[in-house]
Scaffold this motif. Structure first.
Motif, short mmCIF file in Angstrom:
data_model
loop_
_atom_site.label_atom_id
_atom_site.label_comp_id
_atom_site.label_asym_id
_atom_site.label_seq_id
_atom_site.Cartn_x
_atom_site.Cartn_y
_atom_site.Cartn_z
N LEU A 139 0.84 -1.20 0.00
CA LEU A 139 0.00 0.00 0.00
C LEU A 139 0.87 1.25 0.00
O LEU A 139 1.95 1.26 0.61
CB LEU A 139 -0.88 0.04 1.26
N PRO A 140 0.43 2.33 -0.62
CA PRO A 140 1.11 3.61 -0.43
C PRO A 140 1.14 3.96 1.05
O PRO A 140 0.25 3.57 1.81
CB PRO A 140 0.24 4.59 -1.22
N ALA A 141 2.15 4.69 1.47
CA ALA A 141 2.40 4.90 2.90
C ALA A 141 1.21 5.53 3.62
O ALA A 141 0.86 5.12 4.73
CB ALA A 141 3.64 5.76 3.08
N THR A 142 0.57 6.54 3.03
CA THR A 142 -0.54 7.19 3.72
C THR A 142 -1.76 6.28 3.81
O THR A 142 -2.50 6.32 4.80
CB THR A 142 -0.92 8.51 3.03
N GLN A 143 -1.99 5.45 2.79
CA GLN A 143 -3.07 4.45 2.88
C GLN A 143 -2.78 3.46 3.99
O GLN A 143 -3.67 3.06 4.75
CB GLN A 143 -3.23 3.72 1.55
N ALA A 154 -8.24 1.70 16.09
CA ALA A 154 -9.60 2.19 16.37
C ALA A 154 -9.66 3.70 16.58
O ALA A 154 -10.43 4.19 17.41
CB ALA A 154 -10.19 1.45 17.58
N PHE A 155 -8.86 4.45 15.83
CA PHE A 155 -8.98 5.90 15.84
C PHE A 155 -10.27 6.29 15.12
O PHE A 155 -10.73 5.59 14.22
CB PHE A 155 -7.79 6.55 15.14
N THR A 156 -10.85 7.41 15.49
CA THR A 156 -12.04 7.90 14.81
C THR A 156 -11.66 8.52 13.47
O THR A 156 -10.48 8.86 13.24
CB THR A 156 -12.76 8.97 15.66
N PRO A 157 -12.63 8.72 12.57
CA PRO A 157 -12.32 9.40 11.31
C PRO A 157 -11.70 10.78 11.53
O PRO A 157 -10.75 11.16 10.83
CB PRO A 157 -13.68 9.50 10.62
N ALA A 158 -12.21 11.52 12.51
CA ALA A 158 -11.67 12.87 12.77
C ALA A 158 -10.24 12.79 13.29
O ALA A 158 -9.38 13.58 12.88
CB ALA A 158 -12.57 13.59 13.77
N GLU A 159 -9.97 11.85 14.20
CA GLU A 159 -8.62 11.69 14.75
C GLU A 159 -7.63 11.29 13.66
O GLU A 159 -6.50 11.78 13.61
CB GLU A 159 -8.63 10.66 15.87
N THR A 160 -8.08 10.39 12.79
CA THR A 160 -7.21 9.94 11.70
C THR A 160 -6.90 11.08 10.74
O THR A 160 -5.75 11.28 10.33
CB THR A 160 -7.89 8.77 10.94
N ALA A 161 -7.91 11.84 10.39
CA ALA A 161 -7.71 12.97 9.48
C ALA A 161 -6.77 14.00 10.09
O ALA A 161 -5.88 14.52 9.40
CB ALA A 161 -9.06 13.61 9.15
N GLU A 162 -6.94 14.28 11.38
CA GLU A 162 -6.06 15.26 12.04
C GLU A 162 -4.62 14.77 12.05
O GLU A 162 -3.70 15.52 11.77
CB GLU A 162 -6.55 15.52 13.46
N LEU A 163 -4.43 13.48 12.38
CA LEU A 163 -3.07 12.95 12.44
C LEU A 163 -2.39 12.99 11.08
O LEU A 163 -1.20 13.29 10.98
CB LEU A 163 -3.11 11.52 12.99
N LEU A 164 -3.16 12.70 10.02
CA LEU A 164 -2.59 12.67 8.68
C LEU A 164 -2.63 14.05 8.01
O LEU A 164 -2.25 14.16 6.84
CB LEU A 164 -3.34 11.65 7.82
N ASP A 165 -3.11 15.04 8.77
CA ASP A 165 -3.14 16.42 8.27
C ASP A 165 -3.92 16.51 6.96
O ASP A 165 -3.45 17.07 5.96
CB ASP A 165 -1.71 16.95 8.09
N SER A 167 -8.35 16.11 5.30
CA SER A 167 -9.77 16.19 5.62
C SER A 167 -10.31 14.81 5.98
O SER A 167 -9.71 13.77 5.63
CB SER A 167 -10.56 16.77 4.45
N ILE A 168 -11.47 14.79 6.64
CA ILE A 168 -12.10 13.51 6.97
C ILE A 168 -12.46 12.77 5.69
O ILE A 168 -12.26 11.54 5.60
CB ILE A 168 -13.35 13.74 7.85
N ALA A 169 -12.95 13.48 4.69
CA ALA A 169 -13.31 12.83 3.42
C ALA A 169 -12.09 12.19 2.77
O ALA A 169 -12.16 11.06 2.26
CB ALA A 169 -13.95 13.85 2.48
N ALA A 170 -10.97 12.91 2.78
CA ALA A 170 -9.74 12.36 2.17
C ALA A 170 -9.23 11.17 2.97
O ALA A 170 -8.78 10.17 2.39
CB ALA A 170 -8.68 13.45 2.10
N ALA A 171 -9.31 11.24 4.30
CA ALA A 171 -8.87 10.11 5.14
C ALA A 171 -9.75 8.89 4.90
O ALA A 171 -9.27 7.76 4.84
CB ALA A 171 -8.89 10.51 6.61
#
Length: 336
Positions: A139-143, A154-165, A167-171
């Motif tokens: 997989l690509p690294a960000t995926q 078990a991070f939430t969509p919002a937590e994952t998006a914030e960590l990866l800098d 949006s939630i949609a992109a995450a």
């Protein structure tokens, strides 16, 4: 997991001993996370060391809005992403993962020992299975990061998006693409090892020591695969693998190579020792076995004796075939 507020206060004030104590309960899980991201025990060591240094330098900036665990995973994940970029690690086919290394069960057990939930412990082992690690590296690294944060940690969509800098949609898009690729790569889910699997391993060892090529062949699935990182490529098919065993290791003298059972990635594994001219058994490598429906489906061999200390195995011992090798006592592999 609840962090000690007194330790946090002392660590933020510059008390390094308090910082070490504060991080101690998190280190094994962070090390396993780095291993999942990077697929290499050595790289996980390096990434965890760097993440600890960054955490120490940045602790005064930790404001406590999120749990310390999340803050540490942010640092560890971004560190791994930097390692992947710096080393030019692009997604590779399974047979070309030159950096792939096994993860010792003795270290995985340290993580699982503190979890009273058997189902959660089983999920921890599944998430370090070698087939899963191999699939992650495709997989690509960000995926890869998105899938681990959401489906393993078990991070939430919002937590994952914030960590990866992002949006939630992109995450969420990263997660969906990674799940589709991973399902295709890993196929069926794993199950716990049972008595039949352990018997298969014993029969493999016995046939190996007898130099019983037909006996080894009987234990392999017809479409079995043999890989040996860092060597590129793979051997596919029972007949091809058996021909390799009959001619290459010790020039086909399998009876000279002594196998010792161990465990890696929640799977059966075998440490191989090859006696030298003075009858000293030198570490040769480690084989990790995948077993399904009573047959061995994949053998991943790691011809690297430098891995032995992480498995608490001696790299050399004098012995006879009748005298089993006793594991050496080693400190935990997680860096201080």
């Amino acid at each position: 997991m609840h962090d000690d507020p007194a330790l946090l206060t002392a660590a933020r004030a510059g008390d390094h001993d308090a910082f070490v104590a504060l991080l101690a309960p998190h280190l094994r899980a962070l090390h396993v996370h780095c291993y999942r991201m990077l697929g290499s025990l050595d790289d996980a060591d390096d990434a965890l060391q760097e993440a600890q240094l960054l955490a120490w330098r940045g602790l005064k900036g930790y404001e406590g809005r999120a749990p310390l665990r999340h803050w540490l995973y942010r640092i560890a994940t971004t560190t791994c992403l930097k390692v992947i970029r710096a080393r030019g690690r692009t997604p590779l086919p399974a047979g070309e993962l030159f950096y792939l290394q096994p993860y010792p069960d003795r270290l995985l057990d340290q993580l699982i020992a503190g979890d009273p939930d058997p189902a959660a412990a089983a999920e921890q082992r599944d998430s370090v299975a070698l087939a899963f690690i191999v699939a992650l590296q495709q997989l690509p690294a960000t995926q890869r990061a998105a899938l681990l944060l959401r489906d393993v940690l078990a991070f939430t969509p919002a937590e994952t998006a914030e960590l990866l800098d992002t949006s939630i949609a992109a995450a969420n898009s990263l997660l969906q693409r990674s799940r589709a690729t991973l399902t295709a790569a890993t196929g069926r889910s794993r199950r716990p090892l049972d008595a039949t699997d352990r018997q298969i391993v014993r029969r493999f060892v016995e046939a190996w020591h007898r130099r019983d090529i037909a006996g080894l062949a009987a234990l392999l699935r017809e479409d079995a695969i043999l890989r040996m990182p860092p060597e590129p490529g793979e051997f596919t098919g029972r007949d091809v693998i058996v021909e390799f065993f009959a001619t290459v290791p010790a020039e086909g003298r399998l009876d000279l190579i002594r196998l010792v059972e161990t465990g890696a990635n929640g799977q059966p594994a075998l440490a191989a020792y090859l006696p030298d001219d003075v009858d000293l058994c030198q570490g040769y490598g480690i084989m990790v076995l995948d077993i399904a429906d009573g047959l061995i489906t994949t053998i991943t061999g790691f011809p690297n004796a430098a891995l032995f200390p992480a498995f608490a195995l001696p790299t050399d011992r004098c012995r006879t075939p009748e005298t089993p090798l006793a594991p050496a006592r080693r400190p935990p592999h997680v860096p201080a």
